[in-house]
Write an enzyme that holds these catalytic residues in place. Structure first.
Site, short mmCIF file in Angstrom:
data_model
loop_
_atom_site.label_atom_id
_atom_site.label_comp_id
_atom_site.label_asym_id
_atom_site.label_seq_id
_atom_site.Cartn_x
_atom_site.Cartn_y
_atom_site.Cartn_z
N ASP A 34 0.79 -1.19 -0.01
CA ASP A 34 0.19 -0.17 0.01
C ASP A 34 0.68 1.32 0.12
O ASP A 34 2.08 1.32 0.27
CB ASP A 34 -0.93 0.18 1.25
CG ASP A 34 -1.95 0.86 1.02
OD1 ASP A 34 -2.57 1.24 0.01
OD2 ASP A 34 -2.46 1.46 2.07
N HIS B 108 2.22 3.26 -8.53
CA HIS B 108 2.28 1.91 -8.84
C HIS B 108 3.48 1.36 -9.62
O HIS B 108 4.11 0.10 -9.45
CB HIS B 108 1.23 1.49 -9.79
CG HIS B 108 -0.27 2.11 -9.05
ND1 HIS B 108 -0.61 1.61 -7.67
CD2 HIS B 108 -1.40 2.60 -9.47
CE1 HIS B 108 -1.71 2.28 -7.29
NE2 HIS B 108 -2.19 2.91 -8.29
N LEU C 185 12.27 -19.68 -4.16
CA LEU C 185 11.00 -18.75 -3.41
C LEU C 185 9.86 -19.03 -4.23
O LEU C 185 9.77 -18.52 -5.35
CB LEU C 185 11.60 -17.29 -3.52
CG LEU C 185 10.63 -16.22 -3.10
CD1 LEU C 185 10.33 -16.39 -1.57
CD2 LEU C 185 11.22 -14.86 -3.40
#
Ligand code: IPE
Ligand code: IPE
Ligand code: MG
Length: 200
Positions: free
Chosen positions: A19, A36, A130
């Site tokens: 966020d 973004h 990962l």
């Protein structure tokens, strides 16, 4: 919770509500979409750091079921960014041993974007250093409801274990640590079921 036997101090699974992008951009007199884009750069650094430190699963919230309520140009900017980032990042992720999973309702996405996600998952399916779960068009309530609906459709009894196995994150153990950047202290419909015992 699965422990990392090599280093007990490193969380096995980290979840992040990514966020603050809009505020980051607004402070710099930039359009929100610039925030973004910066978020994608931050995520790239975060993935590298997690892989280097021995985190095995990273789950990030990139677009919520509720984010459709944003202005149309921001929503389409986010869709374009997803498609672009997926195309551009996959070779490096593949080289770094990262396995991609996109978690969320695919039906809401355009065919082109959805096909890109499926391709990226297939291209990284052999990796195991990962696991990177990107929650896109995801909501914690959506996940619980879709899991319950799947059990009901198969005529299976709805138990905790059965629900857990039908959830969109059934392929990983629950997060050990949940982080929200940007300063708010809200869950915002992220992993409602899976964070019962996560540190915040
Ligand atoms: C998070 O950043 C990214 C998405 C929800 C897609 P925001 O866009 O919510 O940024 P703020 O919270 O307005 O700063
Ligand atoms: C949560 O952030 C969703 C994502 C980071 C994708 P929001 O900015 O959408 O959440 P609220 O509106 O602050 O609750
Ligand atoms: Mg926000």
């Amino acid at each position: 919770m699965t422990q990392n036997p090599a280093n007990q101090a490193v969380p096995h699974h980290v979840a992040i509500v990514m966020d603050g992008n809009g505020r980051w951009a607004t402070r710099r007199f930039l359009p929100r979409v610039a925030g973004h884009k910066q978020g994608v750069d931050s995520l790239r650094r975060c993935v590298k750091a997690c892989a280097a430190r021995g985190v095995k699963v990273l789950t990030v919230f990139a677009f919520s079921s509720e984010n459709w309520n944003r202005p149309a140009d921001e929503v389409s900017g986010l869709m374009d960014l997803l498609a672009m980032a997926v195309g551009r990042e996959v070779p490096q992720l593949k080289a770094d041993g990262v396995r991609l999973h996109f978690v969320g309702e695919r039906r809401g996405l355009s065919e082109k974007v959805a096909a890109g996600l499926t391709q990226a998952e297939a291209a990284t399916a052999q990796n195991d250093r990962l696991i990177l779960n990107v929650c896109f068009n995801y909501g914690g309530r959506w996940d619980i409801a879709q899991a319950a609906a799947a059990l009901a459709a198969r005529g299976e009894p709805i138990t905790e274990l059965a629900l857990d196995r039908a959830m969109a994150l059934a392929h990983v153990p629950d997060p050990d640590l949940m982080i929200r950047t940007g300063g708010e202290q809200r869950i915002s419909n992220f992993l409602l079921w899976q964070i019962s015992y996560s540190e915040l």
